[in-house]
Design a protein around this motif. Structure first.
Motif, short mmCIF file in Angstrom:
data_model
loop_
_atom_site.label_atom_id
_atom_site.label_comp_id
_atom_site.label_asym_id
_atom_site.label_seq_id
_atom_site.Cartn_x
_atom_site.Cartn_y
_atom_site.Cartn_z
N MET A 42 0.96 -1.02 -0.17
CA MET A 42 0.00 0.05 -0.08
C MET A 42 0.64 1.18 -0.14
O MET A 42 2.27 1.08 0.58
CB MET A 42 -0.89 -0.03 1.35
CG MET A 42 -1.97 -1.02 1.22
SD MET A 42 -2.89 -1.09 -0.13
CE MET A 42 -3.82 0.25 -0.29
N ALA A 43 0.59 2.29 -0.60
CA ALA A 43 1.08 3.51 -0.56
C ALA A 43 0.19 4.75 -0.61
O ALA A 43 -0.99 4.55 -1.21
CB ALA A 43 2.13 3.56 -1.76
N ASP A 44 0.80 5.99 -0.25
CA ASP A 44 0.06 7.23 -0.29
C ASP A 44 0.75 7.95 -1.49
O ASP A 44 1.76 8.20 -1.60
CB ASP A 44 0.31 7.97 0.97
CG ASP A 44 -0.50 7.30 2.08
OD1 ASP A 44 -1.65 6.88 1.92
OD2 ASP A 44 0.25 7.46 3.25
N VAL A 45 -0.27 8.22 -2.62
CA VAL A 45 0.28 8.60 -3.94
C VAL A 45 -0.21 10.14 -4.02
O VAL A 45 -1.36 10.13 -4.01
CB VAL A 45 0.00 7.72 -5.30
CG1 VAL A 45 0.34 8.29 -6.36
CG2 VAL A 45 0.23 6.39 -4.87
N GLU A 46 0.64 10.81 -4.53
CA GLU A 46 0.17 12.26 -4.98
C GLU A 46 0.12 12.45 -6.57
O GLU A 46 1.14 12.07 -7.04
CB GLU A 46 1.32 13.25 -4.24
CG GLU A 46 0.77 14.88 -4.73
CD GLU A 46 1.64 15.85 -4.16
OE1 GLU A 46 1.63 16.69 -4.13
OE2 GLU A 46 2.77 15.38 -3.45
N GLY A 47 -1.03 12.66 -7.13
CA GLY A 47 -1.12 12.96 -8.51
C GLY A 47 -0.54 14.10 -8.97
O GLY A 47 -0.20 15.08 -8.20
N GLU A 48 -0.28 14.54 -10.17
CA GLU A 48 0.09 15.53 -10.80
C GLU A 48 -0.95 16.83 -10.28
O GLU A 48 -0.45 17.95 -10.30
CB GLU A 48 -0.31 15.60 -12.32
CG GLU A 48 0.91 14.74 -12.98
CD GLU A 48 2.34 15.56 -12.75
OE1 GLU A 48 2.43 16.68 -12.95
OE2 GLU A 48 3.40 15.03 -12.14
N GLY B 188 -2.06 17.27 -7.49
CA GLY B 188 -1.81 17.68 -6.01
C GLY B 188 -2.75 16.54 -5.10
O GLY B 188 -2.68 16.65 -3.83
N SER B 189 -3.69 15.83 -5.80
CA SER B 189 -4.58 14.99 -5.04
C SER B 189 -3.68 13.96 -4.36
O SER B 189 -2.77 13.08 -5.02
CB SER B 189 -5.72 14.74 -5.69
OG SER B 189 -5.13 13.99 -6.65
N MET B 190 -4.18 13.60 -2.91
CA MET B 190 -3.50 12.34 -2.39
C MET B 190 -4.41 11.34 -2.42
O MET B 190 -5.47 11.02 -1.98
CB MET B 190 -3.14 12.46 -0.79
CG MET B 190 -1.93 13.56 -0.71
SD MET B 190 -0.38 13.17 -1.49
CE MET B 190 -0.02 11.93 -0.30
N LYS B 191 -3.95 9.95 -2.56
CA LYS B 191 -4.95 8.75 -2.67
C LYS B 191 -3.91 7.37 -2.43
O LYS B 191 -2.94 7.60 -2.26
CB LYS B 191 -5.24 8.46 -4.38
CG LYS B 191 -6.03 9.40 -4.72
CD LYS B 191 -6.67 9.17 -6.16
CE LYS B 191 -7.62 10.10 -6.87
NZ LYS B 191 -7.81 10.08 -8.35
N ARG C 60 3.47 12.72 -8.53
CA ARG C 60 4.44 13.54 -8.09
C ARG C 60 5.47 12.90 -7.04
O ARG C 60 6.52 13.08 -6.98
CB ARG C 60 3.84 14.78 -7.34
CG ARG C 60 3.31 15.85 -8.18
CD ARG C 60 3.00 16.76 -7.71
NE ARG C 60 2.38 18.05 -8.44
CZ ARG C 60 1.77 19.15 -8.00
NH1 ARG C 60 1.66 19.41 -6.82
NH2 ARG C 60 1.19 20.01 -8.83
N SER C 61 4.62 12.20 -6.23
CA SER C 61 5.48 11.68 -5.31
C SER C 61 4.77 10.23 -4.54
O SER C 61 3.54 10.00 -4.72
CB SER C 61 5.66 12.18 -3.85
OG SER C 61 4.37 12.64 -3.19
N VAL C 62 5.40 9.31 -3.94
CA VAL C 62 4.83 8.11 -3.48
C VAL C 62 5.60 7.68 -2.26
O VAL C 62 6.79 7.86 -2.14
CB VAL C 62 5.13 6.71 -4.43
CG1 VAL C 62 4.35 5.73 -3.80
CG2 VAL C 62 4.55 7.13 -5.60
N GLN C 63 4.81 7.59 -1.23
CA GLN C 63 5.21 7.00 0.21
C GLN C 63 4.84 5.57 0.41
O GLN C 63 3.44 5.36 0.72
CB GLN C 63 4.65 7.92 1.45
CG GLN C 63 5.32 7.42 2.54
CD GLN C 63 4.93 8.37 3.79
OE1 GLN C 63 4.09 9.46 3.64
NE2 GLN C 63 5.23 7.93 4.80
N ILE C 64 5.70 4.58 0.19
CA ILE C 64 5.22 3.31 0.49
C ILE C 64 5.28 2.81 1.80
O ILE C 64 5.98 3.27 2.51
CB ILE C 64 6.42 2.32 -0.63
CG1 ILE C 64 6.47 2.97 -1.76
CG2 ILE C 64 6.07 0.94 -0.56
CD1 ILE C 64 7.64 2.35 -2.45
N HIS C 65 4.18 2.00 2.19
CA HIS C 65 4.23 1.31 3.41
C HIS C 65 4.37 -0.16 3.35
O HIS C 65 3.83 -1.01 3.10
CB HIS C 65 2.82 1.43 3.86
CG HIS C 65 2.25 2.86 3.87
ND1 HIS C 65 2.59 3.88 4.94
CD2 HIS C 65 1.50 3.64 3.15
CE1 HIS C 65 1.89 4.97 4.74
NE2 HIS C 65 1.23 4.92 3.76
#
Length: 69
Positions: free
Chosen positions: A25-31, A33-36, A58-63
């Motif tokens: 699972m990861a928190d992903v920031e789209g182009e 700016g929304s986080m999903k 833009r960014s991904v924070q992997i869990h």
């Protein structure tokens, strides 16, 4: 290590990822700016990806400690 270009792609059969050892699972920031919260796949040759509607991330924070299941 070279920076990878992150893409958001549609999964053909998301249920398959729930048991995959490469999925986390990861928190992903789209182009925009929304986080999903999404599934992050470490398998670069996965057949379960649909690239036709891919978009940049833009960014991904992997869990790492949290598998997709």
């Amino acid at each position: 290590m070279a920076r990878r270009q992150l893409k958001i792609v549609r999964l053909l059969e998301p249920e398959l990822c729930l048991d995959c050892r490469f999925a986390h699972m990861a928190d992903v920031e789209g182009e925009d700016g929304s986080m999903k919260r999404m599934i992050y796949c470490k398998r670069l040759d996965c057949d379960n990806w649909d690239f036709t509607s891919s978009e940049s991330a833009r960014s991904v924070q992997i869990h790492e400690d949290e598998e997709a299941a």
